[in-house]
Scaffold this motif. Structure first.
Motif, mmCIF file in Angstrom:
data_model
loop_
_atom_site.group_PDB
_atom_site.id
_atom_site.type_symbol
_atom_site.label_atom_id
_atom_site.label_comp_id
_atom_site.label_asym_id
_atom_site.label_seq_id
_atom_site.Cartn_x
_atom_site.Cartn_y
_atom_site.Cartn_z
ATOM 1 N N ARG A 156 3.030 -50.939 -62.903
ATOM 2 C CA ARG A 156 2.201 -50.499 -64.030
ATOM 3 C C ARG A 156 3.086 -49.886 -65.134
ATOM 4 O O ARG A 156 3.008 -50.261 -66.302
ATOM 5 N N ILE A 157 3.993 -48.978 -64.726
ATOM 6 C CA ILE A 157 4.878 -48.317 -65.702
ATOM 7 C C ILE A 157 5.758 -49.360 -66.386
ATOM 8 O O ILE A 157 5.910 -49.399 -67.603
ATOM 9 N N LEU A 158 6.306 -50.244 -65.549
ATOM 10 C CA LEU A 158 7.223 -51.265 -66.046
ATOM 11 C C LEU A 158 6.536 -52.175 -67.059
ATOM 12 O O LEU A 158 7.049 -52.413 -68.154
ATOM 13 N N SER A 159 5.354 -52.681 -66.698
ATOM 14 C CA SER A 159 4.751 -53.659 -67.594
ATOM 15 C C SER A 159 4.309 -52.994 -68.891
ATOM 16 O O SER A 159 4.370 -53.614 -69.948
ATOM 17 N N SER A 160 3.887 -51.726 -68.840
ATOM 18 C CA SER A 160 3.490 -51.116 -70.118
ATOM 19 C C SER A 160 4.721 -50.852 -70.983
ATOM 20 O O SER A 160 4.676 -51.005 -72.203
ATOM 21 N N ALA A 161 5.868 -50.488 -70.351
ATOM 22 C CA ALA A 161 7.097 -50.274 -71.138
ATOM 23 C C ALA A 161 7.554 -51.580 -71.763
ATOM 24 O O ALA A 161 7.956 -51.631 -72.923
ATOM 25 N N LEU A 162 7.480 -52.673 -70.988
ATOM 26 C CA LEU A 162 7.942 -53.970 -71.513
ATOM 27 C C LEU A 162 7.029 -54.453 -72.633
ATOM 28 O O LEU A 162 7.486 -55.068 -73.593
ATOM 29 N N LYS A 163 5.752 -54.146 -72.489
ATOM 30 C CA LYS A 163 4.805 -54.571 -73.513
ATOM 31 C C LYS A 163 5.074 -53.797 -74.813
ATOM 32 O O LYS A 163 5.072 -54.362 -75.897
ATOM 33 N N GLU A 164 5.303 -52.495 -74.676
ATOM 34 C CA GLU A 164 5.479 -51.646 -75.861
ATOM 35 C C GLU A 164 6.834 -51.831 -76.532
ATOM 36 O O GLU A 164 6.940 -51.986 -77.727
ATOM 37 N N ARG A 165 7.888 -51.787 -75.719
ATOM 38 C CA ARG A 165 9.229 -51.783 -76.318
ATOM 39 C C ARG A 165 10.061 -52.991 -75.933
ATOM 40 O O ARG A 165 11.139 -53.210 -76.458
ATOM 41 N N GLY A 166 9.570 -53.757 -74.960
ATOM 42 C CA GLY A 166 10.326 -54.922 -74.485
ATOM 43 C C GLY A 166 11.511 -54.509 -73.633
ATOM 44 O O GLY A 166 12.336 -55.341 -73.250
ATOM 45 N N LEU A 167 11.604 -53.189 -73.340
ATOM 46 C CA LEU A 167 12.790 -52.701 -72.637
ATOM 47 C C LEU A 167 12.385 -51.600 -71.663
ATOM 48 O O LEU A 167 11.474 -50.824 -71.925
ATOM 49 N N PHE A 168 13.063 -51.539 -70.524
ATOM 50 C CA PHE A 168 12.812 -50.455 -69.574
ATOM 51 C C PHE A 168 14.140 -50.046 -68.965
ATOM 52 O O PHE A 168 14.925 -50.889 -68.544
ATOM 53 N N ASN A 169 14.402 -48.742 -68.965
ATOM 54 C CA ASN A 169 15.644 -48.250 -68.355
ATOM 55 C C ASN A 169 15.295 -47.356 -67.187
ATOM 56 O O ASN A 169 14.302 -46.641 -67.227
ATOM 57 N N GLY A 170 16.121 -47.386 -66.166
ATOM 58 C CA GLY A 170 15.854 -46.498 -65.039
ATOM 59 C C GLY A 170 17.044 -46.411 -64.105
ATOM 60 O O GLY A 170 18.066 -47.079 -64.291
ATOM 61 N N THR A 171 16.923 -45.553 -63.107
ATOM 62 C CA THR A 171 17.943 -45.497 -62.060
ATOM 63 C C THR A 171 17.227 -45.647 -60.726
ATOM 64 O O THR A 171 16.041 -45.326 -60.614
ATOM 65 N N THR A 172 17.932 -46.168 -59.753
ATOM 66 C CA THR A 172 17.320 -46.367 -58.448
ATOM 67 C C THR A 172 18.415 -46.366 -57.380
ATOM 68 O O THR A 172 19.603 -46.310 -57.698
ATOM 69 N N ARG A 173 17.993 -46.441 -56.107
ATOM 70 C CA ARG A 173 18.960 -46.552 -55.020
ATOM 71 C C ARG A 173 18.632 -47.843 -54.275
ATOM 72 O O ARG A 173 17.472 -48.239 -54.220
ATOM 73 N N PHE A 174 19.683 -48.463 -53.742
ATOM 74 C CA PHE A 174 19.467 -49.735 -53.051
ATOM 75 C C PHE A 174 20.309 -49.747 -51.779
ATOM 76 O O PHE A 174 21.466 -49.297 -51.782
ATOM 77 N N GLN A 175 19.696 -50.244 -50.706
ATOM 78 C CA GLN A 175 20.452 -50.319 -49.460
ATOM 79 C C GLN A 175 21.088 -51.696 -49.339
ATOM 80 O O GLN A 175 20.389 -52.718 -49.313
ATOM 81 N N ARG A 176 22.416 -51.706 -49.276
ATOM 82 C CA ARG A 176 23.133 -52.980 -49.187
ATOM 83 C C ARG A 176 22.920 -53.589 -47.811
ATOM 84 O O ARG A 176 22.434 -52.915 -46.889
ATOM 85 N N LYS A 177 23.351 -54.853 -47.684
ATOM 86 C CA LYS A 177 23.191 -55.554 -46.410
ATOM 87 C C LYS A 177 23.896 -54.781 -45.283
ATOM 88 O O LYS A 177 23.412 -54.706 -44.158
ATOM 89 N N ASN A 178 25.061 -54.172 -45.614
ATOM 90 C CA ASN A 178 25.812 -53.452 -44.581
ATOM 91 C C ASN A 178 25.275 -52.035 -44.354
ATOM 92 O O ASN A 178 25.877 -51.247 -43.643
ATOM 93 N N GLY A 179 24.154 -51.722 -44.990
ATOM 94 C CA GLY A 179 23.522 -50.425 -44.733
ATOM 95 C C GLY A 179 23.930 -49.331 -45.703
ATOM 96 O O GLY A 179 23.256 -48.305 -45.785
ATOM 97 N N SER A 180 25.037 -49.532 -46.440
ATOM 98 C CA SER A 180 25.465 -48.474 -47.368
ATOM 99 C C SER A 180 24.482 -48.395 -48.537
ATOM 100 O O SER A 180 23.804 -49.370 -48.872
ATOM 101 N N ILE A 181 24.470 -47.213 -49.142
ATOM 102 C CA ILE A 181 23.516 -46.997 -50.244
ATOM 103 C C ILE A 181 24.274 -47.013 -51.566
ATOM 104 O O ILE A 181 25.347 -46.429 -51.676
ATOM 105 N N VAL A 182 23.720 -47.715 -52.545
ATOM 106 C CA VAL A 182 24.342 -47.744 -53.867
ATOM 107 C C VAL A 182 23.356 -47.162 -54.886
ATOM 108 O O VAL A 182 22.159 -47.438 -54.835
ATOM 109 N N ASP A 183 23.894 -46.298 -55.759
ATOM 110 C CA ASP A 183 23.065 -45.781 -56.857
ATOM 111 C C ASP A 183 23.202 -46.741 -58.024
ATOM 112 O O ASP A 183 24.324 -47.133 -58.379
ATOM 113 N N ILE A 184 22.076 -47.101 -58.604
ATOM 114 C CA ILE A 184 22.095 -48.130 -59.659
ATOM 115 C C ILE A 184 21.371 -47.631 -60.904
ATOM 116 O O ILE A 184 20.310 -47.008 -60.809
#
Ligand code: ADP
Length: 634
Positions: free
Chosen positions: A315-343
């Protein structure tokens, strides 16, 4: 412009009958010659044209009447016509006029009709120029242009056609248009369609060069007609070979740049079509820790960490894309080997039409996050340690006071006892030899020591109470509210009424803007500053103190200015340190006032600083917020 025929009156006017390049003569000149070429008759137009009168000209030889003619040639031609009876049209120039002279046999002599064809000549010239212009336009065209007749035979081509086919114009003209394509039948169908419908648009054909090279072209063609509206041929233009080639090359070039850019980018780039990832660069493998093949085709949800609510995020994403065409954020992702990467990522919508296309650019910020988290941890630790330290200061200053009070109490008792001892010592009962021996102890050493103990313990007492005040200050809860500074400052000044009167100092308080703060503590700030301003005046000149303030950009800055002794540059920061006094021997103050001021302003997200010139005076500035929501920094 059309000019009406000359009237008889106009013809009689000498100036009008001169040949005039700007007007055509209305009718032709007529001259009649006898067999000896002498003039028998000349009409008005003739007289005007040759600028002679009939009286002067009649009977004269034609060669003398017509000026500027190559007499021998004309004479011979005229004689020839007389002899053979064959008429002749001779083109001749008279000034800037063009004349057509028709000479024919009339009776025994000759009849001559002279027509002014200047305008016709001009029109012909213009036509010639125009067709040369058209021709150069056609030649300048970068597209191959061809004309051909109803039989399909080429009637004309431009230079681009020569270049695209490899044949010369001479070779092409007269040959079948269809022969120059890979599919002659399709070409024939095309030109038949032109004759049927009058035109074709974007008719695709493959043009074959004599060297075998084939180029795809799109033909636009239409018929052209003669004046009577009969179709006489087809004009065909192959569109876009050059343009398309250029566009293709430009595209290739820019693709080269982009692919080099994307390849060398330190960020991962992914393209989502709808919710599915359809393309990514190599960097993705490094950042997300999955081989490309495994990522392609994955749904966007694959990249959400578990603690994100997918529907909320969408919901947040689509309203940001509709309004500005752009969305910025940070997130964490678990790699295949289990390590965590901040993105850290940006999503950019490149096509809003379904399926929506989104480019995602992602960067590994694990290192940065680590540093940030370490910073946060250190800050929290610092806050904790400061609290601990304040607690220690509080406890020690508080607890040290009771033994100190004991010391002071017993010292006083000792003093009293000593006074009694001294009285006994002073009596006659004490032998003078003993008195002499004890005198230095009882007269000097013991009273001095007692005096020192009392003075030091009282100093210690005041230091401890200063510390206690400071630590209490850090612990007291702030009650932030809007402060009317005119009233507050009036109260502060009033509390110094006695000193002010005593010293005769002039205090001027200007109109002060309001601020936000804890009333008691802000009162303390200005009390301390005013106290200092009064304490450190120059005894050699009348004291002046000015208190002012101005608001700007969400903050307000107050100033307490005095004309006192001033502060040297090197001391400007030190005066805010705890127990720091610049002149300890002067014996005024505890060196705590400015430490308290800075501490209060720290808690109010405010600032204090000083500008000063030794011997002239000091200006203490206090900056505070003009809005609520002060962040209490303990
Ligand atoms: P105190 O409580 O002794 O006044 P402060 O912390 O308020 O201590 O001030 C520290 C020192 O800074 C003072 O002892 C004095 O030397 C110097 N100082 C402070 N205010 C002024 C002023 N207005 N003019 C000159 N010197 C000043």
């Amino acid at each position: 412009m059309y000019k009406p025929h000359l009237t008889a009156a106009e013809m009689s006017d000498e100036s009008e009958i001169k040949p005039d390049s700007s007007s055509d003569l209305p009718v032709d000149a007529f001259l009649l010659l006898d067999e000896n070429l002498n003039l028998l008759n000349i009409n008005d137009v003739g007289q005007k044209l040759f600028d002679v009168s009939a009286e002067a000209a009649l009977g004269k030889c034609i060669m003398d009447v017509m000026p500027n003619i190559k007499k021998s040639a004309i004479y011979n031609q005229y004689r020839h016509i007389l002899k053979t009876g064959e008429p002749l049209v001779i083109h001749q120039k008279l000034g800037d006029r063009s004349l057509a002279v028709q000479v024919f046999k009339l009776g025994d002599g000759l009849g001559i009709i002279v027509s002014d064809i200047t305008e016709r000549k001009r029109a012909e010239e213009a036509l010639k120029l125009a067709s040369a212009y058209n021709r150069s336009l056609i030649e300048a065209s970068l597209d191959p242009l061809v004309t051909f007749g109803a039989d399909g035979k080429i009637t004309n081509v431009n230079a681009t056609t020569e270049a695209e086919t490899g044949y010369t114009r001479e070779r092409l003209i007269g040959t079948d248009f269809c022969d120059y394509f890979t599919e002659p039948e399709k070409a024939r169908a095309g030109y038949q369609q032109v004759f049927r419908d009058g035109k074709v648009f974007d008719y695709a054909l493959d043009l074959r060069h004599r060297n075998g090279h084939v180029t795809s072209v799109l033909y636009n063609a239409s018929v052209y007609r003669d004046e009577a509206g009969r179709v006489i041929g087809v004009f065909a233009a192959a569109r876009g070979i050059t343009e398309r080639k250029r566009a293709e090359e430009a595209l290739k070039e820019s693709e080269k740049h982009y692919s080099a850019l994307v390849k060398n980018l330190t960020d991962a780039v992914l393209i989502f079509k709808g919710r599915v990832i359809t393309w990514c660069n190599d960097k993705v493998e490094e950042i997300y820790g999955y081989p490309k093949e495994e990522l392609l085709g994955k749904r966007a949800r694959f990249f959400y960490p578990n603690d994100i609510n997918p529907s909320e995020f969408t919901r947040i994403l689509s309203s940001a894309l509709k309004e500005r065409g752009l969305f910025n954020g940070t997130t964490r992702f678990q790699r295949k080997n289990g390590s965590i990467v901040d993105i850290e990522y940006s999503l950019l919508q490149i096509s809003g039409k379904a399926p929506i296309e989104i480019i995602a650019v992602a960067r590994d910020i694990t290192e940065r996050k680590l540093v940030e988290r370490e910073g946060e941890r250190l800050l929290a630790e610092l806050v904790e340690k400061t609290k601990e330290l304040e607690q220690i200061i509080y406890v020690t200053s508080h607890d040290l006071r009771s033994p100190l009070v004991n010391i002071q109490g017993f010292t006083r008792e000792l003093d009293e006892s000593f006074k009694q001892v001294y009285e006994i010592f002073d009596s006659k009962a004490v032998p003078s030899a003993v008195k002499k021996k004890l005198a230095p102890l009882l007269d000097e050493d013991i009273p001095h020591a007692l005096q020192y103990i009392l003075a030091s313990s009282s100093k210690m007492n005041s230091l401890l109470s200063g510390l206690l005040r400071l630590s209490r200050l850090g612990r007291a809860a702030l009650k932030i509210k809007r402060l009317g500074m005119n009233k507050l400052m009036a109260e502060v000044v009033a509390s110094f009424e006695f000193q002010v009167k005593e010293s005769g100092v002039k205090i001027r308080v200007e109109e002060l803007p309001p601020c936000y703060g804890d009333e008691t503590q802000i009162n303390q700030v200005f009390s301390n500053l005013l106290d200092n301003a009064l304490k450190f005046l120059d005894p050699d000149r009348p004291g002046m103190i000015r208190i002012s303030g101005k608001a700007e950009k969400g903050r307000v800055t107050y100033c307490v200015e005095d004309n006192g002794i001033g502060i040297a540059d090197k001391d400007r920061e030190q005066i805010f340190e705890i127990f720091r006094r610049l002149d300890p021997d002067a014996g005024i103050g505890e060196g705590l006032g400015l430490t308290i001021v800075r501490k209060i302003l720290d808690r109010h997200s405010g600032k204090v600083w000083v500008e000063s010139e030794p011997g002239k005076g000091s200006r203490f500035f206090v900056s505070l917020q003009t809005k609520g929501g002060i962040n209490d920094k303990k």
